[in-house]
Design a protein around this motif. Structure first.
Motif, PDB file in Angstrom:
ATOM      1  N   ASP A  30       0.859  -1.184   0.000  1.00  0.00           N
ATOM      2  CA  ASP A  30       0.000   0.000   0.000  1.00  0.00           C
ATOM      3  C   ASP A  30       0.894   1.233   0.000  1.00  0.00           C
ATOM      4  O   ASP A  30       1.962   1.225   0.615  1.00  0.00           O
ATOM      5  N   TRP A  31       0.428   2.285  -0.688  1.00  0.00           N
ATOM      6  CA  TRP A  31       1.209   3.513  -0.774  1.00  0.00           C
ATOM      7  C   TRP A  31       0.253   4.650  -1.059  1.00  0.00           C
ATOM      8  O   TRP A  31      -0.524   4.595  -2.009  1.00  0.00           O
ATOM      9  N   ARG A  32       0.301   5.650  -0.199  1.00  0.00           N
ATOM     10  CA  ARG A  32      -0.501   6.860  -0.377  1.00  0.00           C
ATOM     11  C   ARG A  32       0.209   8.000   0.339  1.00  0.00           C
ATOM     12  O   ARG A  32       1.267   7.796   0.929  1.00  0.00           O
ATOM     13  N   PHE A  38       4.902  -2.372   3.307  1.00  0.00           N
ATOM     14  CA  PHE A  38       5.589  -3.443   2.588  1.00  0.00           C
ATOM     15  C   PHE A  38       5.398  -4.756   3.330  1.00  0.00           C
ATOM     16  O   PHE A  38       5.243  -4.783   4.548  1.00  0.00           O
ATOM     17  N   GLU A  39       5.430  -5.858   2.565  1.00  0.00           N
ATOM     18  CA  GLU A  39       5.388  -7.198   3.136  1.00  0.00           C
ATOM     19  C   GLU A  39       6.648  -7.956   2.744  1.00  0.00           C
ATOM     20  O   GLU A  39       7.140  -7.802   1.624  1.00  0.00           O
ATOM     21  N   VAL A  60      16.110  -2.853   7.117  1.00  0.00           N
ATOM     22  CA  VAL A  60      15.781  -2.636   5.706  1.00  0.00           C
ATOM     23  C   VAL A  60      14.298  -2.349   5.529  1.00  0.00           C
ATOM     24  O   VAL A  60      13.911  -1.411   4.829  1.00  0.00           O
ATOM     25  N   LEU A  61      13.467  -3.140   6.165  1.00  0.00           N
ATOM     26  CA  LEU A  61      12.025  -2.978   6.007  1.00  0.00           C
ATOM     27  C   LEU A  61      11.535  -1.665   6.623  1.00  0.00           C
ATOM     28  O   LEU A  61      10.721  -0.957   6.027  1.00  0.00           O
ATOM     29  N   LEU A  62      12.043  -1.305   7.793  1.00  0.00           N
ATOM     30  CA  LEU A  62      11.682  -0.035   8.426  1.00  0.00           C
ATOM     31  C   LEU A  62      12.121   1.140   7.558  1.00  0.00           C
ATOM     32  O   LEU A  62      11.348   2.075   7.308  1.00  0.00           O
ATOM     33  N   ASP A  63      13.358   1.113   7.105  1.00  0.00           N
ATOM     34  CA  ASP A  63      13.923   2.189   6.285  1.00  0.00           C
ATOM     35  C   ASP A  63      13.144   2.350   4.979  1.00  0.00           C
ATOM     36  O   ASP A  63      12.813   3.469   4.571  1.00  0.00           O
ATOM     37  N   THR A  64      12.821   1.253   4.338  1.00  0.00           N
ATOM     38  CA  THR A  64      12.096   1.299   3.075  1.00  0.00           C
ATOM     39  C   THR A  64      10.695   1.883   3.262  1.00  0.00           C
ATOM     40  O   THR A  64      10.264   2.738   2.482  1.00  0.00           O
ATOM     41  N   ALA A  65       9.990   1.432   4.291  1.00  0.00           N
ATOM     42  CA  ALA A  65       8.636   1.941   4.537  1.00  0.00           C
ATOM     43  C   ALA A  65       8.660   3.443   4.824  1.00  0.00           C
ATOM     44  O   ALA A  65       7.835   4.200   4.293  1.00  0.00           O
ATOM     45  N   ILE A 101       5.366  -7.365   8.162  1.00  0.00           N
ATOM     46  CA  ILE A 101       4.616  -6.258   7.577  1.00  0.00           C
ATOM     47  C   ILE A 101       5.213  -4.968   8.131  1.00  0.00           C
ATOM     48  O   ILE A 101       5.186  -4.745   9.348  1.00  0.00           O
ATOM     49  N   GLY A 102       5.784  -4.168   7.254  1.00  0.00           N
ATOM     50  CA  GLY A 102       6.408  -2.919   7.660  1.00  0.00           C
ATOM     51  C   GLY A 102       5.584  -1.740   7.199  1.00  0.00           C
ATOM     52  O   GLY A 102       5.305  -1.608   6.005  1.00  0.00           O
TER      53      GLY A 102
END
Length: 141
Positions: A30-32, A38-39, A60-65, A101-102
């Motif tokens: 999801d992105w808005r 991210f999953e 990585v997941l935290l940074d990307t989200a 799920i991030g």
């Protein structure tokens, strides 16, 4: 507006997967405006000596989200980019499930920098890690 009442994710905004992203297997869910999710399925190659995902995987997941949360434009022809200036991570628990799920939220900032926070939980609802970060917008070149 609650997350349940949000319009569905516009898949036209999905970007090509980077080689690193493909290797780890995380995808944009999801992105808005001011939000990204991210999953990432947990895989054996991600685990440390204790058999749980290495802390770097969570980073990585935290940074990307957080990075995506501040870069939403709503227009696939008008992409926005940012780089991480500073990031803090708190490791809270270990996953009980098999899917990370991030979620990330832009929490403030201006035209050149922004602030964000993020959380990782699994499909069981177990809260695994949180993060905060400072990001700088950069040109597309």
């Amino acid at each position: 507006m609650t997350a349940d009442s949000q319009p569905p994710f516009d898949t036209a905004l999905r970007e090509d997967t980077s080689p690193f992203q493909a290797h780890l297997g995380y995808t944009l869910r999801d992105w808005r405006a001011d939000y990204a999710c991210f999953e990432m399925p947990v895989a054996e190659f991600m685990t440390n000596r204790h058999g749980i995902p290495h802390g770097g995987v969570y980073g990585v997941l935290l940074d990307t989200a957080m990075g995506y949360a501040g870069c939403y434009t709503g227009d696939p022809a008008n992409r926005r980019f940012a780089m991480t200036l500073s990031m803090n991570v708190l490791f809270i628990s270990r996953p009980k499930g098999k899917l990370l799920i991030g979620e990330g939220w832009r929490t403030g900032g201006g035209q050149r920098t922004y602030f964000a926070e993020s959380v990782i939980h699994d499909e069981t609802g177990e809260k695994i890690a949180t993060g905060t970060g400072v990001f700088r917008y950069r040109s597309a070149g």
